[in-house]
Write an enzyme that holds these catalytic residues in place. Structure first.
Site, PDB file in Angstrom:
ATOM      1  CB  SER A 148       1.852  -5.624   2.723  1.00 29.23           C
ATOM      2  OG  SER A 148       1.486  -4.663   3.536  1.00 29.23           O
ATOM      3  CG  LEU A 149      -2.432  -4.350  -1.169  1.00 29.19           C
ATOM      4  CD1 LEU A 149      -4.522  -4.603  -0.945  1.00 29.19           C
ATOM      5  CD2 LEU A 149      -2.839  -2.201  -1.676  1.00 29.19           C
ATOM      6  CD1 TRP A 153      -2.867   0.807   0.719  1.00 28.26           C
ATOM      7  CD2 TRP A 153      -1.843   2.353   1.977  1.00 28.26           C
ATOM      8  NE1 TRP A 153      -3.890   2.764   1.372  1.00 28.26           N
ATOM      9  CE2 TRP A 153      -2.692   3.407   1.786  1.00 28.26           C
ATOM     10  CE3 TRP A 153      -0.062   3.165   2.429  1.00 28.26           C
ATOM     11  CZ2 TRP A 153      -2.581   4.955   2.482  1.00 28.26           C
ATOM     12  CZ3 TRP A 153      -0.712   4.182   3.180  1.00 28.26           C
ATOM     13  CH2 TRP A 153      -1.939   5.039   3.343  1.00 28.26           C
ATOM     14  CG  PHE A 213       0.731   2.873   6.055  1.00 25.95           C
ATOM     15  CD1 PHE A 213      -0.215   2.205   7.201  1.00 25.95           C
ATOM     16  CD2 PHE A 213       1.259   2.523   5.267  1.00 25.95           C
ATOM     17  CE1 PHE A 213      -0.930   1.278   6.972  1.00 25.95           C
ATOM     18  CE2 PHE A 213       0.520   0.863   5.557  1.00 25.95           C
ATOM     19  CZ  PHE A 213      -0.096   0.327   5.801  1.00 25.95           C
ATOM     20  CG  LEU A 214       6.290   5.140   4.315  1.00 20.74           C
ATOM     21  CD1 LEU A 214       6.516   6.540   2.778  1.00 20.74           C
ATOM     22  CD2 LEU A 214       5.545   3.840   3.380  1.00 20.74           C
ATOM     23  CG  HIS A 231       4.935  -4.222   6.847  1.00 21.09           C
ATOM     24  ND1 HIS A 231       4.169  -5.741   7.392  1.00 21.09           N
ATOM     25  CD2 HIS A 231       4.638  -3.599   6.242  1.00 21.09           C
ATOM     26  CE1 HIS A 231       3.621  -5.616   6.778  1.00 21.09           C
ATOM     27  NE2 HIS A 231       3.258  -4.566   5.713  1.00 21.09           N
ATOM     28  CG  LEU A 282       2.815   2.678  12.242  1.00 24.39           C
ATOM     29  CD1 LEU A 282       1.351   2.415  11.658  1.00 24.39           C
ATOM     30  CD2 LEU A 282       2.733   2.054  13.494  1.00 24.39           C
ATOM     31  CD  GLN A 283       4.399  -0.770   5.225  1.00 24.25           C
ATOM     32  OE1 GLN A 283       5.528  -0.563   4.736  1.00 24.25           O
ATOM     33  NE2 GLN A 283       3.944   0.595   5.163  1.00 24.25           N
ATOM     34  CG  ASP A 290       5.131  -7.180   9.914  1.00 15.96           C
ATOM     35  OD1 ASP A 290       4.853  -5.848  10.433  1.00 15.96           O
ATOM     36  OD2 ASP A 290       4.972  -7.534   9.104  1.00 15.96           O
TER      37      ASP A 290
END
Length: 259
Positions: free
Chosen positions: A82-83, A22, A143-144, A235, A146-147, A207
């Protein structure tokens, strides 16, 4: 019809389709593409609406899988991060004869947490959707971050991901919302029990998005599949541990050759 950005490179006798996650694009694979290109023919793809594959709105998981499969070689290993793991899984379920092996990376057949399932809390995914309309850039950056959280190279890896996003056209808010909707609603846990081909699942122990508990639960649900957990990865194990990641794919290729 709009065209999907697709680059084929490498000289290996085995086709490998690589699907990103994503908010990102195919540039995420640059850290491993050189190493893999002597062993595989690589197919680097920007998912519809992402990076250089502009002109698409929000798509369902099935629509995205069908669009990508329409450009793919007749037979290949499909790897999704991921996605992208959901997209690769959907291709394997829809067109199993074209998938030599399915590889999912830091992915889950069901991303959203449930009463008996570890995952991302529904309110977190809904919060990201809401924040996209308020502060698009900051939401993607959050979001990035968090990965890569928790790894020894977290800041460096986060910078790599951010540079990848900024190097290509940004997906629109509708595309990103559509991707989050897939993460909220897709559940392939039961459907994937029908997948009969080789299935390799790769995880990072640190992760925070796809918890390591998922690996053990899926070991039980898919007893014929294989899993590997990178102990110090989060992640994006292919960015933090490229050598070990490539070794896992080369080992898979060797097993397929000996079938």
């Amino acid at each position: 019809m709009n065209d999907i950005w697709w680059q084929t490179t490498g000289e290996g006798n085995c086709h490998l389709v690589l699907l990103h996650g994503w908010g990102l694009n195919a540039e995420v694979w640059r850290c491993i593409s050189q190493e893999l290109s002597s062993h595989f023919t690589l197919h680097l793809v920007d998912l519809p609406g992402y990076g250089r594959s502009q002109g698409y709105g929000a798509l369902t998981l099935d629509e995205m899988a069908r669009l990508v499969a329409s450009r793919a070689p007749e037979c290949a290993i499909w790897l999704g991060w991921s996605l992208g793991g959901l997209v690769a899984s959907q291709v394997a379920l829809s067109e199993p004869s074209r998938v030599d092996a399915l590889v999912t990376v830091a992915s889950s057949p069901c991303f959203q947490a449930g009463a008996d399932w570890p995952g991302i809390k529904p309110e977190v995914l809904s919060g990201f959707q809401r924040q996209l309309s308020e502060d698009f850039q900051r939401t993607v950056e959050r979001f990035l971050a968090l990965q890569t959280l928790g790894t020894e190279t977290a800041r460096q890896d986060a910078r790599v991901l951010k540079s990848i996003v900024l190097a290509q056209p940004m997906p629109g808010a509708d595309v990103l919302n559509g991707g989050l909707e897939i993460l909220k609603t897709a559940d392939l846990r039961e459907a994937l029990t029908a997948w009969q081909g080789p299935f390799l699942r790769l995880y990072g122990r640190l992760d925070g998005l796809v918890l390591r508990k998922v690996a053990a639960l899926l070991d039980a649900r898919f007893p014929d599949s294989e899993s590997q957990v990178f102990e110090k990865a989060a992640h994006a194990p292919f960015i933090s541990h490229p050598r070990e990641f490539c070794d896992a794919l080369l080992a898979l290729k060797a097993r397929l050759a000996n079938r």
